[in-house]
Design a protein around this motif. Structure first.
Motif, PDB file in Angstrom:
ATOM      1  N   ALA A 148       1.320  -1.218   0.111  1.00 46.60           N
ATOM      2  CA  ALA A 148      -0.101   0.164   0.464  1.00 46.60           C
ATOM      3  C   ALA A 148       1.032   1.512  -0.342  1.00 46.60           C
ATOM      4  O   ALA A 148       2.098   1.194   0.780  1.00 46.60           O
ATOM      5  CB  ALA A 148      -1.043   0.006   0.935  1.00 46.60           C
ATOM      6  N   THR A 150       0.091   5.604   0.521  1.00 46.81           N
ATOM      7  CA  THR A 150      -0.398   6.722   0.853  1.00 46.81           C
ATOM      8  C   THR A 150      -0.396   7.682   0.743  1.00 46.81           C
ATOM      9  O   THR A 150       1.258   7.937   1.141  1.00 46.81           O
ATOM     10  CB  THR A 150      -0.438   6.594   2.538  1.00 46.81           C
ATOM     11  N   GLU A 169       1.327  -6.475  -6.687  1.00 46.88           N
ATOM     12  CA  GLU A 169      -0.220  -5.756  -6.193  1.00 46.88           C
ATOM     13  C   GLU A 169       0.284  -4.604  -5.673  1.00 46.88           C
ATOM     14  O   GLU A 169       0.994  -4.297  -4.544  1.00 46.88           O
ATOM     15  CB  GLU A 169      -1.412  -6.361  -6.122  1.00 46.88           C
ATOM     16  N   HIS A 171      -1.657  -1.704  -3.839  1.00 49.60           N
ATOM     17  CA  HIS A 171      -2.758  -0.021  -3.496  1.00 49.60           C
ATOM     18  C   HIS A 171      -2.291   1.499  -3.712  1.00 49.60           C
ATOM     19  O   HIS A 171      -1.594   1.429  -2.260  1.00 49.60           O
ATOM     20  CB  HIS A 171      -3.132  -0.834  -2.593  1.00 49.60           C
ATOM     21  N   TYR A 173      -3.739   4.952  -1.621  1.00 52.78           N
ATOM     22  CA  TYR A 173      -5.008   5.291  -0.893  1.00 52.78           C
ATOM     23  C   TYR A 173      -4.659   6.977  -1.420  1.00 52.78           C
ATOM     24  O   TYR A 173      -4.044   7.489  -0.070  1.00 52.78           O
ATOM     25  CB  TYR A 173      -4.776   4.523   0.635  1.00 52.78           C
ATOM     26  N   LYS A 193      -4.088   0.356  -8.752  1.00 48.71           N
ATOM     27  CA  LYS A 193      -6.080   0.510  -7.678  1.00 48.71           C
ATOM     28  C   LYS A 193      -5.460   2.098  -6.761  1.00 48.71           C
ATOM     29  O   LYS A 193      -4.759   1.502  -5.955  1.00 48.71           O
ATOM     30  CB  LYS A 193      -5.939  -1.123  -6.755  1.00 48.71           C
ATOM     31  N   HIS A 195      -7.348   4.489  -4.894  1.00 54.96           N
ATOM     32  CA  HIS A 195      -8.448   4.092  -4.063  1.00 54.96           C
ATOM     33  C   HIS A 195      -8.679   5.918  -2.967  1.00 54.96           C
ATOM     34  O   HIS A 195      -8.322   6.299  -2.288  1.00 54.96           O
ATOM     35  CB  HIS A 195      -8.852   3.195  -2.687  1.00 54.96           C
ATOM     36  N   SER A 198     -10.075   7.513   0.431  1.00 54.72           N
ATOM     37  CA  SER A 198      -9.660   6.281   0.835  1.00 54.72           C
ATOM     38  C   SER A 198      -8.931   7.157   2.215  1.00 54.72           C
ATOM     39  O   SER A 198      -7.497   6.831   0.753  1.00 54.72           O
ATOM     40  CB  SER A 198      -9.930   4.978   0.334  1.00 54.72           C
ATOM     41  N   GLN A 220      -7.548  -4.282   3.634  1.00 54.40           N
ATOM     42  CA  GLN A 220      -7.061  -4.575   3.086  1.00 54.40           C
ATOM     43  C   GLN A 220      -5.831  -5.637   3.370  1.00 54.40           C
ATOM     44  O   GLN A 220      -4.773  -4.426   4.285  1.00 54.40           O
ATOM     45  CB  GLN A 220      -6.703  -3.301   1.979  1.00 54.40           C
TER      46      GLN A 220
END
Length: 302
Positions: A148, A150, A169, A171, A173, A193, A195, A198, A220
């Motif tokens: 992830a 952010t 993968e 993510h 945010y 991905k 978001h 979020s 997640q």
């Protein structure tokens, strides 16, 4: 293909150090470009009452005035961040968040030193155990993992794109993504991905990161969390060029002429260490701007 625009002095950071460097470089008739978003400067949100000959004033007002001064002396200012810096041994190539490439004879780094924290449970406890503030430093540890990122600006978006070369993968945010169209295209093309809207509320795990808890109550599973709030920081930029840091590994090691160990690279302000005060940043910016412009002009004569 159009050749990248060549500048004598490229300055990273629109705080007091960067602005003062731009003012002095431009006054010496050097072709000067100042890059960065003004509200990334810690001064932007502050009120100043300890600066010589100036009564209490907002940091925003100081920076706006400095911006006008730099422009009046001929400096060009762009409100975007630098994603990558490379050197061919004579010139520096910089990739902007818009995707444009420019070149500079010299570079002044005045981006500040603070690492913006997410300030959520698990961040401090899991630092170095899956929590990182530097994609360029730690991406290689997450091959074939789910991670992830952010953040809402260029550091987060470019970091997420870079991680797709390692992680299975990625993510991203963010409360509201605020980057150039070129970066948005890269996010889509690399399969990040995103978001939007979020926010990470908690980083999960005991001895290592196992996931993130989001504001809406969902979670997640991830093995790494990269906190990239704002523009590229000292760790990323120095790693690209081999710039020497001080013993704390937090600040750039610069001499009294604000020179780093890399010829043509200068540093000024908080990125050079304490005291983290506007007066010091302005003084160092003055020296860096003059020295960089002088060095660039000398290259023309060699």
């Amino acid at each position: 293909m159009t050749e990248p625009t060549l500048y004598d002095v490229v300055i990273l950071g629109t705080g007091p150090g960067g602005l003062q460097a731009a003012i002095h470089a431009a006054r010496k008739k050097a072709k000067t470009l100042l890059l960065g978003r003004m509200d990334n400067s810690s001064l932007y949100w502050a009120h100043v009452e300890n600066y010589c000959c100036q009564l209490k004033i907002s940091g925003e007002d100081i920076l706006n005035t400095g911006r006008e001064q730099a422009i009046s002396f001929g400096a060009e200012i762009r409100d975007e961040d630098v994603l990558k810096i490379e050197s061919d041994g004579s010139l520096f190539s910089l990739e902007l968040e818009s995707g444009e490439l420019i070149t500079g004879k010299t570079v002044v780094i005045a981006t500040g030193s603070s690492r913006n924290k997410l300030k959520v449970p698990g961040e401090k406890e899991l630092l170095g155990k899956g929590v990182s503030y530097c994609v360029d430093c730690d991406a290689g540890f997450y091959r074939n993992e789910v991670v992830a990122v952010t953040g809402c600006r260029s550091a987060a978006a470019s970091g997420a794109v870079a991680l797709t070369n390692f992680a299975s993968e990625v993510h991203l945010y963010c409360e509201e993504l605020d980057v150039a169209e070129g970066l948005i295209t890269q996010l889509k093309e690399t399969g990040v991905k995103v978001h939007n809207g979020s926010k990470i509320q908690k980083i999960l795990g005991e001895n290592e990161v196992t996931g993130v808890l989001l504001e809406d109550g969902s979670s997640q599973n991830v093995s790494g969390v990269f906190i990239e709030l704002g523009a590229k920081g000292v760790l990323e930029l120095t790693a690209m060029l081999g710039i020497q840091l001080d013993e704390s590994m937090k600040y750039i090691d610069a001499d009294k002429k604000q020179r780093t160990n890399i010829p043509g690279i200068y540093a000024a302000g908080d990125i050079c260490g304490p005291p983290l005060q506007m007066a010091k940043a302005v003084g160092e910016g003055c020296v860096a701007g003059i020295e960089a412009a002088t060095y660039a002009k000398k290259l023309e004569m060699d």
